[in-house]
Design an enzyme around this catalytic site. Structure first.
Site, mmCIF file in Angstrom:
data_model
loop_
_atom_site.group_PDB
_atom_site.id
_atom_site.type_symbol
_atom_site.label_atom_id
_atom_site.label_comp_id
_atom_site.label_asym_id
_atom_site.label_seq_id
_atom_site.Cartn_x
_atom_site.Cartn_y
_atom_site.Cartn_z
ATOM 1 N N ASP A 16 1.058 53.447 42.584
ATOM 2 C CA ASP A 16 1.986 53.835 41.532
ATOM 3 C C ASP A 16 2.111 52.645 40.566
ATOM 4 O O ASP A 16 1.714 51.527 40.904
ATOM 5 C CB ASP A 16 3.333 54.185 42.182
ATOM 6 C CG ASP A 16 4.457 54.301 41.183
ATOM 7 O OD1 ASP A 16 4.303 55.052 40.204
ATOM 8 O OD2 ASP A 16 5.494 53.641 41.384
ATOM 9 N N ASP A 18 5.139 51.990 37.740
ATOM 10 C CA ASP A 18 6.523 51.526 37.613
ATOM 11 C C ASP A 18 7.167 51.308 38.975
ATOM 12 O O ASP A 18 7.186 52.201 39.823
ATOM 13 C CB ASP A 18 7.367 52.558 36.856
ATOM 14 C CG ASP A 18 7.210 52.438 35.346
ATOM 15 O OD1 ASP A 18 6.503 51.525 34.900
ATOM 16 O OD2 ASP A 18 7.807 53.247 34.620
#
Length: 268
Positions: A16, A18
């Site tokens: 991922d 953020d």
């Protein structure tokens, strides 16, 4: 002399963006990027999956050549995908649910936002992406300080969660998923178009290790973290990601060393 042994596991690490490789909407720190490319990439293939569009992911991860630096880059949960720099076929949210239904959702969301009283509002409340809508009650034009302020306000008042419940009540027959990610927004997309969507493109690996921070139910990493196709790693930020990668590398190298020590040698 030849060695008879089974092939070592082929592993890819899928990250991922953020809250995992970067702080929310912030650029990747040089030391994290250096560790990925000078240490991790020597042992495993590396890939990215984010809910944001490709331009935002490029902003955070260092520019236009990221699709060539990573084995895979998946924007918008994988609806916009690149493998070794080459773009893969994509689908759109309007083709999945129809233009009329899409506009109904947008119109309802805009009315709902217009009636919200928040500490502040900025701009770009709905962002249309290839495979999803990104809805921000406070507006995506918020500054970093305002994002931090709204995140705290939302934690206390459940603004995004209440918004999602209102959408579910209004559109019970639309097969849509609502997923909270980042600090100020949530995503709306057809069922099955969460981050597990990207896994259909990843072929030829024995293990897919996924690293994400929003892994609780309702978070935008939940489905892929829970998937039977991945080994999930819950992280608290970029520093924790680096820490867990070091642990993973040590464990796998220890396992490989044991495998090699048990290999029977055969003279010919």
């Amino acid at each position: 002399m030849t060695t008879s042994m089974r092939i070592m596991s082929k592993i890819i690490c899928l990250f991922d963006v953020d809250g995992t490789l970067t702080a929310p909407r912030q650029p990747i720190k040089p030391q994290v990027e250096k560790f990925l490319f000078e240490t991790v990439k020597k042992e495993f293939d590396i890939a990215i999956v984010g809910g944001s569009d490709i331009s935002k992911i490029k902003e955070q991860l260092g520019g236009g050549n990221i699709t060539e630096k990573y084995k895979y880059v998946f924007a918008e949960n994988g609806l916009v995908s690149y493998k070794e720099g080459k773009k893969l076929p994509s689908e759109t949210i309007q083709s999945a649910i129809g233009e009329d239904a899409l506009q109904d959702v947008i119109n309802f969301a805009l009315r709902y936002i217009s009636e919200l009283k928040l500490p502040f509002k900025r701009g770009t409340f709905i962002e249309f992406r290839t495979g999803m809508l990104n809805i921000s009650p406070v507006g995506r034009n918020s500054s970093k300080e305002e994002r931090d302020q709204f995140e705290e306000y939302d934690r206390e008042n459940q603004i995004r969660q209440k918004f999602i419940q209102a959408l579910k009540k209004e559109f019970p027959d639309l097969l849509l998923t609502y997923s909270i990610g980042g600090q100020i927004s949530f995503d709306v997309f057809p069922n099955g178009w969460d981050k597990t969507y990207c896994l259909r493109h990843i072929q030829g690996y024995d293990e897919i290790h996924f690293f994400g921070d929003k892994t609780e139910e309702g978070g935008n990493d939940y489905e892929i973290y829970q998937s039977d196709l991945t080994v999930g790693h819950r992280v608290t930020g970029p520093e924790d990601t680096v820490k867990q990668l070091k642990i993973l590398s040590a464990l796998i190298n220890e396992h490989r060393a044991k495998e090699l020590s048990n290999v029977p040698m055969q003279c010919i």
